[in-house]
Write a protein that holds these residues in place. Structure first.
Motif, mmCIF file in Angstrom:
data_model
loop_
_atom_site.group_PDB
_atom_site.id
_atom_site.type_symbol
_atom_site.label_atom_id
_atom_site.label_comp_id
_atom_site.label_asym_id
_atom_site.label_seq_id
_atom_site.Cartn_x
_atom_site.Cartn_y
_atom_site.Cartn_z
ATOM 1 N N THR A 239 11.810 16.926 -3.686
ATOM 2 C CA THR A 239 11.053 16.441 -2.532
ATOM 3 C C THR A 239 10.418 15.099 -2.863
ATOM 4 O O THR A 239 9.886 14.907 -3.951
ATOM 5 C CB THR A 239 9.951 17.454 -2.160
ATOM 6 N N VAL A 240 10.470 14.183 -1.907
ATOM 7 C CA VAL A 240 9.851 12.869 -2.062
ATOM 8 C C VAL A 240 8.715 12.774 -1.051
ATOM 9 O O VAL A 240 8.914 12.999 0.145
ATOM 10 C CB VAL A 240 10.864 11.732 -1.816
ATOM 11 N N VAL A 241 7.517 12.457 -1.536
ATOM 12 C CA VAL A 241 6.359 12.277 -0.665
ATOM 13 C C VAL A 241 5.989 10.802 -0.689
ATOM 14 O O VAL A 241 5.697 10.246 -1.753
ATOM 15 C CB VAL A 241 5.171 13.151 -1.114
ATOM 16 N N VAL A 242 6.006 10.163 0.481
ATOM 17 C CA VAL A 242 5.636 8.757 0.612
ATOM 18 C C VAL A 242 4.211 8.707 1.127
ATOM 19 O O VAL A 242 3.875 9.346 2.125
ATOM 20 C CB VAL A 242 6.580 8.022 1.586
ATOM 21 N N GLY B 188 0.784 -1.226 0.000
ATOM 22 C CA GLY B 188 0.000 0.000 0.000
ATOM 23 C C GLY B 188 0.813 1.272 0.000
ATOM 24 O O GLY B 188 0.255 2.360 0.105
ATOM 25 N N PHE B 189 2.138 1.172 -0.109
ATOM 26 C CA PHE B 189 2.985 2.361 -0.119
ATOM 27 C C PHE B 189 3.256 2.799 -1.547
ATOM 28 O O PHE B 189 3.383 1.970 -2.447
ATOM 29 C CB PHE B 189 4.334 2.081 0.551
ATOM 30 N N ARG B 190 3.334 4.117 -1.739
ATOM 31 C CA ARG B 190 3.734 4.718 -3.010
ATOM 32 C C ARG B 190 4.602 5.916 -2.702
ATOM 33 O O ARG B 190 4.511 6.484 -1.618
ATOM 34 C CB ARG B 190 2.519 5.216 -3.797
ATOM 35 N N TYR B 191 5.433 6.304 -3.634
ATOM 36 C CA TYR B 191 6.199 7.532 -3.458
ATOM 37 C C TYR B 191 6.196 8.318 -4.751
ATOM 38 O O TYR B 191 6.126 7.757 -5.842
ATOM 39 C CB TYR B 191 7.624 7.248 -2.974
ATOM 40 N N ASP B 192 6.213 9.629 -4.593
ATOM 41 C CA ASP B 192 6.249 10.540 -5.727
ATOM 42 C C ASP B 192 7.441 11.479 -5.552
ATOM 43 O O ASP B 192 7.647 12.021 -4.464
ATOM 44 C CB ASP B 192 4.972 11.375 -5.803
#
Length: 73
Positions: free
Chosen positions: A16-19, A6-10
């Motif tokens: 900047t990385v948003v998890v 269920g994890f994703r990162y952008d």
């Protein structure tokens, strides 16, 4: 224990990385922490790495550890 899911990162244009976890923001990483995170993602299982970086990896064994005779008062 089942592997995390269920994890994703952008990765944004400013680095900047948003998890996210199930659509909700779990961590925002900037600068050197974001670079270290991205290097670790390339080297290992992405779901497990994201769970560890967000602190959401301690699931499943807390109750069993609490009930252990060593931890009873």
């Amino acid at each position: 224990m089942p592997p995390p899911h269920g994890f994703r990162y952008d990765v944004h244009t400013d680095g900047t990385v948003v998890v996210t976890h199930h659509g909700r923001a779990a961590a925002t990483l900037r600068g050197p922490r974001a670079a270290r995170f991205l290097a670790e993602i390339d080297a290992g299982d992405p779901q497990l790495v994201m769970a560890r970086w967000t602190g959401n990896y301690r699931r499943g064994n807390e109750r069993a550890a609490r009930l252990h005779p060593r931890h009873r008062r």
